[in-house]
Design an enzyme around this catalytic site. Structure first.
Site, PDB file in Angstrom:
ATOM      1  N   GLY A   1      -6.516  17.306 -15.870  1.00  0.00           N
ATOM      2  CA  GLY A   1      -7.566  16.424 -15.379  1.00  0.00           C
ATOM      3  C   GLY A   1      -7.079  15.093 -14.837  1.00  0.00           C
ATOM      4  O   GLY A   1      -7.876  14.206 -14.572  1.00  0.00           O
TER       5      GLY A   1
ATOM      6  N   ASN B   1     -12.088  27.492 -16.782  1.00  0.00           N
ATOM      7  CA  ASN B   1     -12.558  26.891 -18.027  1.00  0.00           C
ATOM      8  C   ASN B   1     -13.569  25.801 -17.666  1.00  0.00           C
ATOM      9  O   ASN B   1     -13.187  24.729 -17.201  1.00  0.00           O
ATOM     10  CB  ASN B   1     -11.382  26.297 -18.808  1.00  0.00           C
ATOM     11  CG  ASN B   1     -11.831  25.543 -20.042  1.00  0.00           C
ATOM     12  OD1 ASN B   1     -12.938  25.726 -20.528  1.00  0.00           O
ATOM     13  ND2 ASN B   1     -10.960  24.690 -20.555  1.00  0.00           N
ATOM     14  N   TRP B   2     -14.836  26.091 -17.903  1.00  0.00           N
ATOM     15  CA  TRP B   2     -15.889  25.159 -17.507  1.00  0.00           C
ATOM     16  C   TRP B   2     -16.048  23.986 -18.467  1.00  0.00           C
ATOM     17  O   TRP B   2     -16.825  23.066 -18.194  1.00  0.00           O
ATOM     18  CB  TRP B   2     -17.224  25.897 -17.392  1.00  0.00           C
ATOM     19  CG  TRP B   2     -17.358  26.701 -16.146  1.00  0.00           C
ATOM     20  CD1 TRP B   2     -16.435  26.838 -15.139  1.00  0.00           C
ATOM     21  CD2 TRP B   2     -18.488  27.491 -15.748  1.00  0.00           C
ATOM     22  NE1 TRP B   2     -16.915  27.655 -14.153  1.00  0.00           N
ATOM     23  CE2 TRP B   2     -18.178  28.079 -14.502  1.00  0.00           C
ATOM     24  CE3 TRP B   2     -19.716  27.757 -16.332  1.00  0.00           C
ATOM     25  CZ2 TRP B   2     -19.067  28.907 -13.833  1.00  0.00           C
ATOM     26  CZ3 TRP B   2     -20.607  28.598 -15.668  1.00  0.00           C
ATOM     27  CH2 TRP B   2     -20.289  29.157 -14.436  1.00  0.00           C
ATOM     28  N   LYS B   3     -15.360  24.044 -19.611  1.00  0.00           N
ATOM     29  CA  LYS B   3     -15.466  22.965 -20.604  1.00  0.00           C
ATOM     30  C   LYS B   3     -16.945  22.707 -20.919  1.00  0.00           C
ATOM     31  O   LYS B   3     -17.703  23.664 -21.090  1.00  0.00           O
ATOM     32  CB  LYS B   3     -14.733  21.727 -20.112  1.00  0.00           C
ATOM     33  CG  LYS B   3     -13.273  22.060 -19.740  1.00  0.00           C
ATOM     34  CD  LYS B   3     -12.430  20.860 -19.467  1.00  0.00           C
ATOM     35  CE  LYS B   3     -11.012  21.295 -19.099  1.00  0.00           C
ATOM     36  NZ  LYS B   3     -10.100  20.143 -18.956  1.00  0.00           N
TER      37      LYS B   3
ATOM     38  N   HIS C   1      -6.937  24.933 -27.182  1.00  0.00           N
ATOM     39  CA  HIS C   1      -6.872  24.054 -26.017  1.00  0.00           C
ATOM     40  C   HIS C   1      -6.536  22.636 -26.466  1.00  0.00           C
ATOM     41  O   HIS C   1      -6.939  22.203 -27.547  1.00  0.00           O
ATOM     42  CB  HIS C   1      -8.199  24.072 -25.263  1.00  0.00           C
ATOM     43  CG  HIS C   1      -8.143  23.429 -23.912  1.00  0.00           C
ATOM     44  ND1 HIS C   1      -8.211  22.057 -23.755  1.00  0.00           N
ATOM     45  CD2 HIS C   1      -8.020  23.952 -22.672  1.00  0.00           C
ATOM     46  CE1 HIS C   1      -8.146  21.774 -22.468  1.00  0.00           C
ATOM     47  NE2 HIS C   1      -8.025  22.907 -21.784  1.00  0.00           N
TER      48      HIS C   1
ATOM     49  N   GLY D   1      -9.371  24.144 -14.765  1.00  0.00           N
ATOM     50  CA  GLY D   1     -10.437  23.312 -15.304  1.00  0.00           C
ATOM     51  C   GLY D   1     -11.410  22.861 -14.237  1.00  0.00           C
ATOM     52  O   GLY D   1     -12.257  23.620 -13.768  1.00  0.00           O
ATOM     53  N   GLY D   2     -11.283  21.612 -13.810  1.00  0.00           N
ATOM     54  CA  GLY D   2     -12.246  21.018 -12.891  1.00  0.00           C
ATOM     55  C   GLY D   2     -12.459  21.791 -11.607  1.00  0.00           C
ATOM     56  O   GLY D   2     -13.580  21.854 -11.091  1.00  0.00           O
TER      57      GLY D   2
ATOM     58  N   SER E   1      -4.394  20.602 -13.756  1.00  0.00           N
ATOM     59  CA  SER E   1      -4.753  20.147 -12.406  1.00  0.00           C
ATOM     60  C   SER E   1      -4.438  21.187 -11.336  1.00  0.00           C
ATOM     61  O   SER E   1      -3.954  20.872 -10.248  1.00  0.00           O
ATOM     62  CB  SER E   1      -4.067  18.814 -12.086  1.00  0.00           C
ATOM     63  OG  SER E   1      -4.552  17.786 -12.920  1.00  0.00           O
TER      64      SER E   1
ATOM     65  N   GLU F   1      -0.110  24.443 -20.832  1.00  0.00           N
ATOM     66  CA  GLU F   1      -0.866  23.338 -20.256  1.00  0.00           C
ATOM     67  C   GLU F   1      -0.213  22.021 -20.661  1.00  0.00           C
ATOM     68  O   GLU F   1      -0.452  21.516 -21.758  1.00  0.00           O
ATOM     69  CB  GLU F   1      -2.324  23.382 -20.703  1.00  0.00           C
ATOM     70  CG  GLU F   1      -2.546  23.661 -22.195  1.00  0.00           C
ATOM     71  CD  GLU F   1      -3.930  23.270 -22.653  1.00  0.00           C
ATOM     72  OE1 GLU F   1      -4.840  23.169 -21.818  1.00  0.00           O
ATOM     73  OE2 GLU F   1      -4.094  23.029 -23.862  1.00  0.00           O
TER      74      GLU F   1
ATOM     75  N   GLU G   1      -7.670  19.847 -25.742  1.00  0.00           N
ATOM     76  CA  GLU G   1      -8.822  19.005 -26.072  1.00  0.00           C
ATOM     77  C   GLU G   1      -9.342  19.315 -27.467  1.00  0.00           C
ATOM     78  O   GLU G   1      -9.817  18.413 -28.171  1.00  0.00           O
ATOM     79  CB  GLU G   1      -9.905  19.187 -25.010  1.00  0.00           C
ATOM     80  CG  GLU G   1      -9.503  18.598 -23.669  1.00  0.00           C
ATOM     81  CD  GLU G   1     -10.261  19.152 -22.484  1.00  0.00           C
ATOM     82  OE1 GLU G   1      -9.971  18.728 -21.354  1.00  0.00           O
ATOM     83  OE2 GLU G   1     -11.133  20.023 -22.673  1.00  0.00           O
TER      84      GLU G   1
END
Length: 243
Positions: free
Chosen positions: A171, A9-11, A96, A225-226, A204, A165, A98
């Site tokens: 993150g 997931n590149w956000k 998600h 994610g990251g 994470s 999640e 966010e």
């Protein structure tokens, strides 16, 4: 057996040029077959068409990060399922944390988006999970069960992925203990009518913990994610050691 699916997931990261540069390094590093592990890249809307062209014929599927419940209309800033399927999108992340935290997403609108995705042949990735306050208050199970009860009304569970999640681990560098993630995912599975639904862990995930995460029997993949933003780290995650 549920299918193993690893999704990046590149956000809100990467221009089209950066996305293509990523693929040039990432694709040659894959050491998997789609029959054993499905790999997805869930990218910003502006990157979708570019990646659709560059992923054609590869072992990687394309995913979006949201979808509206209407096919068209006066919904400024939204995108519809027909717009996504036209350019080769196969999966879409819905609900998600966010989106829920920053943009007012509710279980009801999540349900509407899930229905729209499935109506057009997209496979939705439904995200569920608890905040730190909810976990500290012992409300993890009741909160997630409520998300599932509302979110899955009228949803075809043969075309569905779920991502657990824990919000407090996204993150932050804090990862839910492998056995605890496995326990919660087992609880999620117990609430489903289809035991073959793929259930991912997200929070994470990184090259250092992916082997331990994927060794858990109830975990069928990861929503990353990251660590999916760097080709080398995401390749290590996708090529994790294990079945």
């Amino acid at each position: 057996m549920p299918r193993t699916i690893i999704a990046g997931n590149w956000k809100m990261y990467k221009t089209q040029a950066e996305a293509v540069e990523f693929l040039h390094e990432f694709l040659p590093s894959l050491d998997i077959t789609p029959e054993t592990r499905q790999v997805l890249l869930c990218v910003p809307f502006t990157d979708l068409l570019c990646l659709s062209k560059n992923l054609h014929g590869s072992r990687v599927q394309l995913g979006a990060q949201n979808v509206h419940w209407q096919d068209q209309g006066a919904f400024t800033g939204e995108i519809s399922a027909p717009m996504l399927t036209e350019i080769g999108v196969r999966y879409v992340v819905i609900g998600h944390s966010e989106r829920r935290q920053y943009f007012g997403e509710t279980d009801t609108t999540v349900n509407q988006r899930l229905k729209a995705a499935q109506a057009h042949g997209l496979t939705p990735i439904l995200c569920v999970g608890e905040s730190k306050a909810q976990r500290d208050a012992g409300e993890t199970e009741t909160h997630i069960m409520s998300q599932l009860e509302i979110g899955l009304q009228g949803i075809d569970q043969t075309n569905l992925v779920i991502a657990y999640e824990p919000i407090w681990a996204i993150g932050t560098g804090d990862t839910c203990a492998d056995t605890e993630a496995n326990r919660v995912i087992s609880m999620i599975r117990s609430q489903l009518t289809n035991p073959e639904v793929t259930i991912q862990y997200g929070g994470s995930v990184n090259p250092q913990n992916i082997d331990q995460i994927m060794a858990q029997p109830e975990i069928n993949g990861a929503l990353v994610g990251g660590a999916s933003l760097q080709a080398s780290s995401f390749a290590r995650i996708v090529n994790y050691e294990g079945a």
